[in-house]
Write a protein that holds these residues in place. Structure first.
Motif, short mmCIF file in Angstrom:
data_model
loop_
_atom_site.label_atom_id
_atom_site.label_comp_id
_atom_site.label_asym_id
_atom_site.label_seq_id
_atom_site.Cartn_x
_atom_site.Cartn_y
_atom_site.Cartn_z
N GLY A 1 -17.75 18.96 -13.74
CA GLY A 1 -16.65 18.41 -13.04
C GLY A 1 -17.02 16.80 -13.26
O GLY A 1 -16.18 16.10 -13.56
N GLU A 2 -18.36 16.54 -13.15
CA GLU A 2 -18.83 15.13 -13.38
C GLU A 2 -18.39 14.84 -14.90
O GLU A 2 -18.18 13.60 -15.29
CB GLU A 2 -20.36 14.89 -13.13
CG GLU A 2 -20.57 15.10 -11.61
CD GLU A 2 -22.19 14.98 -11.24
OE1 GLU A 2 -22.83 14.83 -12.39
OE2 GLU A 2 -22.33 14.96 -10.13
N LYS A 3 -18.67 15.65 -15.96
CA LYS A 3 -18.41 15.31 -17.21
C LYS A 3 -17.11 15.02 -17.42
O LYS A 3 -16.60 14.13 -18.34
CB LYS A 3 -18.94 16.63 -18.09
CG LYS A 3 -18.82 16.25 -19.60
CD LYS A 3 -19.97 15.29 -19.97
CE LYS A 3 -19.99 14.94 -21.64
NZ LYS A 3 -20.79 14.05 -22.03
N GLU B 1 -12.13 15.85 -27.10
CA GLU B 1 -12.25 16.72 -28.31
C GLU B 1 -13.76 17.19 -28.30
O GLU B 1 -14.05 18.24 -28.73
CB GLU B 1 -11.66 16.17 -29.34
CG GLU B 1 -10.24 15.72 -29.50
CD GLU B 1 -9.68 17.21 -29.89
OE1 GLU B 1 -10.19 18.09 -30.28
OE2 GLU B 1 -8.58 17.31 -29.36
N LYS B 2 -14.64 16.14 -28.12
CA LYS B 2 -16.08 16.59 -28.17
C LYS B 2 -16.53 17.51 -27.14
O LYS B 2 -17.24 18.40 -27.32
CB LYS B 2 -16.84 15.10 -27.87
CG LYS B 2 -16.93 14.23 -28.93
CD LYS B 2 -17.60 12.86 -28.61
CE LYS B 2 -17.35 12.07 -29.62
NZ LYS B 2 -18.24 10.64 -29.39
N TYR B 3 -15.75 17.50 -25.89
CA TYR B 3 -16.18 18.29 -24.79
C TYR B 3 -15.60 19.61 -25.18
O TYR B 3 -16.31 20.64 -24.89
CB TYR B 3 -15.51 17.91 -23.53
CG TYR B 3 -15.38 18.79 -22.19
CD1 TYR B 3 -17.08 18.84 -21.59
CD2 TYR B 3 -14.76 19.70 -21.87
CE1 TYR B 3 -17.28 19.56 -20.70
CE2 TYR B 3 -14.89 20.34 -20.73
CZ TYR B 3 -16.24 20.42 -20.25
OH TYR B 3 -16.43 21.32 -19.16
N SER C 1 -17.00 17.02 -7.44
CA SER C 1 -18.32 17.09 -8.25
C SER C 1 -19.45 16.63 -7.70
O SER C 1 -20.46 16.82 -8.31
CB SER C 1 -17.92 16.65 -9.50
OG SER C 1 -16.85 16.97 -10.13
N GLN C 2 -19.21 16.07 -6.36
CA GLN C 2 -20.67 15.53 -5.91
C GLN C 2 -21.72 16.48 -5.06
O GLN C 2 -22.65 15.98 -4.86
CB GLN C 2 -20.14 14.65 -4.43
CG GLN C 2 -19.40 13.38 -4.96
CD GLN C 2 -19.99 12.70 -6.20
OE1 GLN C 2 -21.08 12.01 -6.12
NE2 GLN C 2 -19.14 12.59 -7.49
#
Length: 692
Positions: free
Chosen positions: A191-193, A208-210, A180-181
Motif C-alpha cells: 500500500g505504501e508503494k 509500469e515499473k510496479y 497502509s500505516q
C-alpha cells in the motif's frame, strides 16, 4: 615521606573527587533537561535481548551467505522475497533465513535416515541424496507460496479498510496512505508503494515499473484502478462510487482465488508425500521380503531387483515433478524467477560452449524455431531459447553417462553376488539355519578361489576346472561325483562372472536414454502447456471482470482495455501482445487478426464486442451484457473452478499414486508370486524325480 606531603596528597585527592562529583551533577541535570533523555527512551524501545530470534535469523542469514552450497539458495530465495517485502532489507533477510532454516530442519534428518537405511546400497543412497537436494528447492518454493497466500488473505481486510477510509477522506491516495500505516502486515508495504506511485512526479512510469514486481494480479489491478480514478476522477453509478464498486469486484475475485487455492492445497496436500514415499520404502520392503521369504533373496540382491529399483526411482522422480507442476499451475504465479543471469547464461557466454549449443539451436525463422518459441509461450516459461537447448544438451549428456555407469554397476552387482552369496545346491522355500548358512558361505569362499583363478579366461572348460579342483586342498578326499558337481557349479558361476561386461546393445540403450533425456525438457513444457489450457476459461472470466471495471471509467477506450488484458493475460498473452503492437496501424484489422489467432469462443465474443466499440457504439454499450449478467458469470466461474480442481485432482491422483502401485505390484507382489511358484515347481519336480 613526611606528614605534610601525605596531608597534601590526601587533600588534593579529596578536592579532585569533589570537583568530579560537581561536574557529574551539572552534566546529569543538563541531560535530564535536553533531548538526551528522549533518545535514551527511544533506544530502550528498540533494544532486543542478545538471544532474540530476530537477531539470530539476521546472523544466520550472514552465515548462510558465507557457505558456498547454501549461498545459491539464499540468493534465489531473497529474489522472491524482495517482491513481497518491498524495500525492507531487514524483513527480507529474516524471512530468507527462516525459510532456509526450516528447510534444513526437514532435509537434514531425512539425509541421516537415508544414509542409515541405504548404507549397503551406494547407488540408491546417491540417488536419494540427490533427490533430497532437489527437495530443498521445492520446500523453498512452498514456503514462498505460503507467504503469497497470506498476502492475498491480508488484501481482503486491506481493501475493506480502504472502503471506510475512502468514505472519510474521499481521496484515493489519502485513503491508501491511512490504511497502509499498519507496519505489522506485508500488504501495508504494498500500500505504501502504491501511495508513493500515486504522488510521484511521473506516476504512469512508476506504475509500469510496479507492474513488473507486483506479487499478484489483484494488486496490479488495484494500483491501476487507483491511478485511473486519481487521474480521471470518480463518478456515481446507480448511486454508488464507481471506484468502490470496482474495489468490490477485485475483492470478489480474490475471494474466488483464495477458495480455489485452498481447495487445490487440500486436494494436493498429501499427493506430494505419496508420490515420494516409495523411494523411502524400497530398502525396508526389501529387508522384510528377504527375512520372511528367503527364496526371493537372489532376485532382490541380484541385477533384476536393482533394475526394478532404478525404474521405481525414475517413476517417482517424474511423478513428483509432474505433481508439483500440476499443483503450482493452479495458482497466480509471481514473476519471481531469476531470468537475468542464471548458470545457462554464463555457459552460453563461453565461446566454445556457444558454438556447441548453436549446432543444436534451430535457426531463427524456421518451422522448428517457431514451434519451440510458441511452446515456451504456451507454457508461460521464463526460459530463453538458448537456455532450453543448454538444458537439453546437459540432460542428454548426464543421462548418457549415468546410463553407462548404471549398466556397469549392474554388472558389478551380478559379479559381487556370485562372490558373496551363500552357495546351496537346492531351492529354498523356507529359511536357512545359522549352521547351514555358515556351511554355505564356506563353500562360497572355496568357489571364489577357483573363480579368481579362471576369471577373464573366456575359453575355460569344465575339464580344466575339474583338474584344478582335484589338485586343491579342499577336495583331496572327495570322490569323482563330488568333484564333477563342484566343477559344474564353479563353471556356471564363472560363465556369469565372465559375461558381465559392458555390451554393445547397452551402449545403444544409453544412446536411446540420451535421446529421451534430450526430449524430456520439451515434454515437460508440453505438459505445462496442456495444464494451462485447462485454465483457459478461468482467464477469460478474469478478462470479463477487468472489462467490467474499466467500461464505465471516463476516457477509457479499447486500446486501454487491450493494454490491461495484456498485462494480466497468461495463456493468451502472445496473441494479445501482437494485437496491441499492431493496434495503431489499424484497430479493426488488429482485432480481426486477434480473432483469427484464437479459437476459444468466449474470448472471440469479447473481441467482437471490442470491434463494435471501435467503430459503432460506446464501450459501456458494447459490453452491457457483462454488466447485466454479472451474477451469472460469477457463479459460472465458481463452477468452472470446481471442474478445474476436480480434473486436476483426478490427474494428480493417477500420477501421484503411480510410484506406490509400481512399488507394491512390481517390487513386492510379482517377485513373491512368480519366484515362489517357480521355486515350488522346481521343488516338486525334484521330489517326483527322486521318488522314481
Amino acid at each position: 615521606m613526611s606528614t605534610q606531603i601525605l596531608t597534601m596528597i590526601m587533600g588534593g585527592s579529596v578536592a579532585i573527587l569533589v570537583v568530579i562529583g560537581i561536574i557529574y551533577y551539572i552534566l546529569s541535570k543538563k541531560m535530564q533537561r535536553s533531548e538526551y533523555k528522549k533518545i535514551q527512551k527511544l533506544q530502550q524501545g528498540t533494544k532486543t535481548s542478545k538471544f532474540s530470534p530476530e537477531i539470530m535469523y539476521q546472523r544466520l542469514y550472514l552465515t548462510y551467505r558465507s557457505i558456498p552450497f547454501l549461498k545459491r539458495y539464499i540468493l534465489k530465495l531473497r529474489r522472491k522475497l524482495e517482491i513481497l517485502n518491498i524495500d525492507d532489507e531487514y524483513a527480507t533477510r529474516r524471512d530468507s533465513a527462516k525459510i532456509i532454516t526450516r528447510a534444513l530442519a526437514i532435509v537434514l534428518p531425512l539425509v541421516i535416515i537415508t544414509i542409515m537405511l541405504t548404507k549397503s546400497n551406494f547407488l540408491l543412497m546417491f540417488i536419494l541424496l540427490m533427490f533430497e537436494l532437489f527437495m530443498v528447492d521445492i520446500l523453498i518454493e512452498s514456503s514462498v507460496d505460503k507467504k503469497d497466500d497470506n498476502l492475498l488473505t491480508q488484501q481482503i481486510d486491506f481493501f475493506s479498510e480502504i472502503r471506510h477510509a475512502y468514505h472519510e477522506y474521499n481521496m484515493v491516495e489519502e485513503a491508501i496512505y491511512q490504511v497502509s500505516q499498519n507496519d505489522e502486515k506485508e500488504v501495508s508495504r504494498q500500500g505504501e508503494k502504491i501511495y508513493e506511485i500515486l504522488i510521484s512526479d511521473d506516476p504512469e512510469t512508476e506504475l509500469e515499473k510496479y507492474y513488473d514486481v507486483a506479487p499478484n494480479n489483484f494488486l496490479k489491478e488495484f494500483a491501476g484502478l487507483s491511478y485511473l480514478t486519481k487521474e480521471f476522477g470518480d463518478r456515481k453509478v446507480d448511486g454508488a462510487s464507481l471506484y468502490l464498486k470496482n474495489v468490490d469486484n477485485i475483492t470478489q475475485e480474490m475471494q474466488i482465488e483464495i477458495l480455489k487455492r485452498d481447495k487445490l492445497n487440500y486436494v494436493f496436500r498429501s499427493l506430494s508425500f505419496i508420490s515420494i514415499a516409495p523411494v523411502l520404502l524400497l530398502e525396508p520392503l526389501k529387508n522384510w521380503a528377504v527375512s520372511n521369504f528367503s527364496f526371493v533373496k537372489n532376485w532382490y540382491y541380484g541385477k533384476s531387483g536393482m533394475i526394478v529399483q532404478i525404474l521405481i526411482l525414475i517413476i517417482t522422480f517424474v511423478s513428483y515433478i509432474l505433481v508439483r507442476k500440476l499443483k503450482d499451475n493452479g495458482s497466480v504465479n509471481t514473476n519471481t524467477k531469476n531470468t537475468q543471469n542464471p548458470w545457462q547464461e554464463k555457459v552460453y557466454k563461453n565461446k566454445f560452449a556457444k558454438k556447441i549449443v548453436n549446432l543444436f539451436l534451430p535457426k531463427d525463422g524456421t518451422k522448428e524455431y517457431k514451434k519451440i518459441k510458441d511452446l515456451l509461450k504456451d507454457a508461460a516459461s521464463p526460459l530463453k531459447m538458448e537456455w532450453v537447448y543448454i538444458n537439453r544438451i546437459c540432460i542428454a549428456v548426464v543421462t548418457f553417462f549415468a546410463s553407462l555407469f548404471v549398466f556397469m554397476y549392474l554388472h558389478q552387482i551380478a559379479i559381487d553376488y556370485e562372490y558373496t552369496q551363500p552357495t546351496t545346491d537346492y531351492n529354498l522355500i523356507g529359511g536357512m539355519s545359522a549352521k547351514d548358512e555358515a556351511k554355505a558361505m564356506e563353500l562360497t569362499k572355496q568357489d571364489n578361489v577357483f573363480l579368481d583363478m579362471f576369471k577373464g579366461k573366456l575359453d575355460t572348460t569344465t575339464k580344466q576346472i575339474e583338474k584344478a579342483v582335484k589338485r586343491s586342498k579342499y577336495y583331496r578326499e572327495a570322490d569323482d561325483e563330488e568333484i564333477t558337481k563342484a566343477a559344474e557349479r564353479i563353471y556356471d558361476k564363472l560363465q556369469v562372472v565372465n559375461s558381465e561386461y559392458l555390451k554393445w546393445f547397452e551402449i545403444l540403450l544409453a544412446f536411446v536414454f540420451m535421446i529421451v533425456g534430450y526430449m524430456s525438457q520439451i515434454w515437460i513444457l508440453m505438459f505445462q502447456s496442456k495444464m494451462r489450457q485447462l485454465e483457459m476459461e478461468d482467464e477469460v472470466m478474469q478478462f470479463q471482470t477487468i472489462i467490467l471495471m474499466l467500461m464505465r471509467i471516463e476516457r477509457v477506450n479499447v486500446e486501454i482495455i487491450l493494454e490491461w488484458l495484456e498485462r494480466y493475460s497468461n495463456i493468451f498473452n502472445s496473441q494479445i501482445t501482437r494485437c496491441v503492437n499492431n493496434y495503431e496501424a489499424g484497430a479493426w484489422e488488429a482485432l480481426e487478426e486477434l480473432k483469427n489467432d484464437i479459437s476459444y469462443m468466449p474470448l472471440i465474443r469479447i473481441v467482437e464486442s471490442m470491434q463494435a466499440a471501435v467503430e459503432k457504439i460506446p464501450i459501456k454499450d458494447a459490453f452491457d451484457e457483462l454488466d447485466s449478467e454479472r451474477e451469472y458469470y460469477r457463479d459460472k466461474r465458481k463452477e468452472s473452478n470446481e471442474r478445474l480442481i476436480s480434473r486436476k485432482g483426478m490427474i494428480g491422483k493417477v500420477i501421484g499414486f503411480a510410484p506406490m502401485v509400481c512399488l507394491f505390484v512390481g517390487y513386492l507382489i510379482i517377485p513373491l508370486v512368480f519366484i515362489g511358484l517357480t521355486s515350488m515347481s522346481s521343488s516338486f519336480s525334484s521330489m517326483s524325480s527322486t521318488s522314481f
